[in-house]
Motif scaffolding. Structure first.
Motif, short mmCIF file in Angstrom:
data_model
loop_
_atom_site.label_atom_id
_atom_site.label_comp_id
_atom_site.label_asym_id
_atom_site.label_seq_id
_atom_site.Cartn_x
_atom_site.Cartn_y
_atom_site.Cartn_z
N ARG A 441 0.82 -1.21 0.00
CA ARG A 441 0.00 0.00 0.00
C ARG A 441 0.86 1.27 0.00
N ASP A 442 2.06 1.15 0.59
CA ASP A 442 2.93 2.33 0.67
C ASP A 442 3.42 2.78 -0.70
N SER A 443 3.25 1.92 -1.70
CA SER A 443 3.66 2.31 -3.06
C SER A 443 2.56 3.09 -3.77
N LEU A 444 1.40 3.18 -3.13
CA LEU A 444 0.24 3.84 -3.74
C LEU A 444 -0.25 4.97 -2.85
N GLU A 445 0.60 5.91 -2.51
CA GLU A 445 0.25 6.94 -1.55
C GLU A 445 -0.55 8.08 -2.16
N GLN A 446 -0.43 8.29 -3.46
CA GLN A 446 -1.14 9.39 -4.11
C GLN A 446 -2.51 8.93 -4.62
N SER A 447 -3.43 9.89 -4.80
CA SER A 447 -4.79 9.55 -5.25
C SER A 447 -4.80 9.02 -6.68
N GLU A 448 -3.82 9.44 -7.50
CA GLU A 448 -3.68 8.94 -8.87
C GLU A 448 -2.45 8.04 -8.95
N VAL A 449 -2.59 6.90 -9.60
CA VAL A 449 -1.52 5.91 -9.67
C VAL A 449 -1.12 5.72 -11.13
N SER A 450 0.15 5.41 -11.37
CA SER A 450 0.58 5.04 -12.72
C SER A 450 1.55 3.87 -12.60
N PHE A 451 1.61 3.09 -13.66
CA PHE A 451 2.56 1.96 -13.66
C PHE A 451 4.00 2.48 -13.63
N GLU A 452 4.22 3.67 -14.20
CA GLU A 452 5.56 4.25 -14.19
C GLU A 452 6.00 4.55 -12.75
N LYS A 453 5.08 5.13 -11.96
CA LYS A 453 5.42 5.44 -10.57
C LYS A 453 5.61 4.17 -9.75
N LEU A 454 4.81 3.16 -10.05
CA LEU A 454 4.97 1.87 -9.37
C LEU A 454 6.36 1.30 -9.64
N SER A 455 6.76 1.35 -10.89
CA SER A 455 8.09 0.83 -11.26
C SER A 455 9.20 1.62 -10.58
#
Length: 635
Positions: A441-455
């Motif tokens: 969950r700590d990898s998804l802290e912002q309201s908008e998510v992208s696969f780039e940010k996950l990577s």
């Protein structure tokens, strides 16, 4: 002018001692009960405040009370020429009657819960703040369940089954160590949940509705002076729908009726359909043993259904081995025979029923005098959609479970939303580890998510980058698929079926139930060519159900309801859909409760006055189905 038959007269004239009235469907039992109350007061000089009338729902108790005072009002209005009621009674009984004055509230009309709570209030100073509401009860159990990681918080059916089992234990005085749960396969875990629930409930000084029955029974058993007070208060007890009584209610009412045993019970063992709540028709057979000298009366004339409908219903119910024999007749015109109809699939079945409804309305039958009955809510889904499509008005008095609110549907919808471009955090949270991808969950802290940010978050973990790449590629593949193909891809290629297998194993819940939910969702998507069209349909369907729930009073229209909810009602035209093996009788009850399942169909059939149609299908969700075994029993 009212006219009573011989059996009704015998029941109305009954004065003292125990009496068991077997009331077949449509036999005028409410009319009989209110006139028996009237006769007790006027002919036998019983004080109104000494009469206790109990039934099982607040609505039924209110209706009974209104019927009684309407009877008195009619009597008063016609007093110049003598009461209509009394003219009838004089003709029937050969007696002379005078009008009686009774103030509302002198006679006690209520449910078991309201009457027992009244007794508790007098002794324990309970008030509304001590009552655990259903909402609070579900929330409390949800917290306990979550602490043990038993089931998803989205699984409403699981919680309903759990609440039902707790009620059965309390209402039948079962020992928790001997009870075997069907909703939690590990009995030790179930016992822990039950004990934790009881501990927390006591700690916050609350009682639930089942505790009202248990505590009242304990109070009257242990305090003879209290029991004596209420025995003197209620010298005449009348109970309607007696077949729905459970053990704790029965044992308590036995105490209250002593020592004079002026207890008058009305019911029909053939209409006992609430075993899942702890009700037991066996108690009707115990009644005659517990109250020696019981007078037994059969209300044997059905004023509702045509002889053709009644004869088929009786042919069905006579297959039950444990029941009171009843020779029930109808003086109505024979009418048409019942219709049995077979269709390939549920969608075809719904189309057929809608066309038949249209014909009935064209013939002059009011839409509100037509009912479609089903064993479980899920059977109505396709019908509801098609009624909306065809602009046929309908009404539902029950909350219909929305299959698209189940966690499985939410998972699939989240996959499709992301495929269509959504980057909302809630969508990613819903499915990021279904199947397991080790995304935190700590990898998804912002309201908008992208696969780039996950990577970027997992840049130092090459094995995680591979998983994120596969995740993104799968989402890309879904974008261009039809909903049905997309669900297949999610299940097989992405690995959602494997996730569900692990889910049910770890939480000790029914794999069959989960598979049925998934199959129903999958089947509902077949008719839609694109993801956005199917998602739009889901939004429209959800909004429709919410609109139905908000209505204080149902609008005019065809009645849709479960068979359980139809009990006590009647309609000119009745359709019973889904008469397939596994639904009627329901698969969970075939082994242990087959006779109750047969009683359910009997209840459904006897709601019809003039027209009855029973339908079934050949196939559902890709699985071949057989007609209900009960259909052969109709001939």
């Amino acid at each position: 002018m009212l006219k009573f038959n011989k059996s009704q007269i015998n029941a109305i004239k009954h004065h003292k001692g125990p009496c068991l009235v077997l009331a077949g469907p449509g036999s005028g039992k409410t009319l009989t009960v209110v006139n028996r109350i009237h006769n007790l007061i006027q002919e036998y000089n019983v004080k109104p405040e000494e009469i206790l009338v109990i039934t099982f729902t607040k609505h039924a108790a209110t209706e009974m009370e209104q019927r009684f005072y309407r009877l008195l009002k009619d009597e008063a209005a016609d007093n110049g020429n003598g009461s209509k009621i009394n003219h009838c009674l004089e003709a029937s009984f050969g007696g002379s009657f005078e009008r009686i004055e009774i103030e509302k509230g002198q006679i006690t009309f209520g449910t078991f819960h309201s009457v027992f709570y009244k007794i508790l209030r007098h002794n324990y100073r309970f008030n509304s703040s001590n009552i655990l509401t259903d909402k609070e009860k579900y929330k409390l159990l949800q917290e306990i369940v979550n602490s043990k990681d038993i089931a998803s918080c989205d699984d409403e059916d699981f919680l309903r089954d759990l609440v039902s089992e707790i009620s059965v234990i309390k209402n039948n005085s079962f020992e928790i160590e001997e009870f075997e749960s069907k909703c939690i396969f590990d009995n030790q875990i179930f016992r822990e949940v039950f004990k934790d629930y009881e501990k927390v409930r006591r700690d916050i000084r609350k009682i639930d509705f089942d505790d009202m029955l248990v505590l009242c029974n304990e109070l009257l058993s242990s305090r003879k002076e209290v029991l004596n007070k209420w025995q003197k208060q209620y010298k005449y007890i009348l109970i309607d729908e007696f077949q729905d009584i459970n053990r704790i209610q029965y044992d308590t009412i036995k105490m209250l009726a002593m020592p004079e045993n002026n207890i008058f019970v009305v019911g029909d063992d053939d209409q006992s359909i609430y075993g899942f709540r702890g009700a037991s028709s066996d108690l009707m057979f115990e009644f005659k043993k517990d109250f020696p000298g019981t007078k037994e009366i059969l209300l044997n004339i059905n004023y509702r259904s045509t002889p053709n409908i009644l004869s088929k219903a009786l042919k069905l119910i006579t297959n039950n081995k444990k029941r009171f024999y009843k020779d029930i007749n109808s003086n109505n015109s024979p009418g048409t025979d019942i219709f049995l109809h077979q269709e390939p699939k549920p969608s075809d079945e719904s189309n057929y029923v809608i066309e038949e409804i249209r014909k009935k309305i064209d013939e002059g039958v009011g839409a509100s005098d037509i009912a479609v009955l089903y064993r479980v809510h899920s059977e109505a889904k396709i019908l509801v959609e098609k009624l909306v499509e065809k602009e046929i008005p309908f009404q539902m008095k029950e909350k219909m479970h929305n299959i698209f609110e189940h966690f499985i549907a939410k998972d699939i919808i989240a996959y499709f939303n992301i495929a269509l471009g959504s980057r909302k955090r809630k969508d990613f949270l819903q499915i990021m580890n279904r199947p397991l991808r080790y995304i935190g969950r700590d990898s998804l802290e912002q309201s908008e998510v992208s696969f780039e940010k996950l990577s970027q978050f997992y840049l130092d973990k090459e094995w995680m980058l591979d998983k994120i790449d596969i995740f993104e590629n799968d989402i890309g593949m879904l974008k261009y698929m039809a909903p049905y193909s997309g669900i297949q891809y999610i299940r097989k290629r992405i690995g959602y079926d494997d996730f569900l297998d692990s889910y049910v194993t770890e939480r000790n819940i029914s794999a069959t139930y989960v598979q049925e939910i998934l199959a129903s969702i999958e089947e509902s998507s077949r008719a839609y060519a694109t993801l956005d069209k199917w998602l739009a349909h889901i939004d429209e369907y959800t909004a429709l159900l919410e609109e139905q729930e908000k209505k204080d009073e149902p609008e005019e229209g065809v009645h849709l309801m479960t068979i359980h909810a139809s009990k006590g009602l009647e309609f000119n035209t009745v359709f019973i859909i889904g008469a397939n093996e596994g639904l009627i009788p329901y698969k969970r009850n075939i082994k242990d409760n087959l006779e109750e399942e047969r009683r359910l169909l009997y209840v459904a059939m006897t709601r019809a006055k003039e027209s009855l149609t029973i339908t079934y299908v050949n196939e559902k969700n890709g699985i071949d189905l057989s007609p209900s075994r009960f259909i052969d029993e109709l001939y």
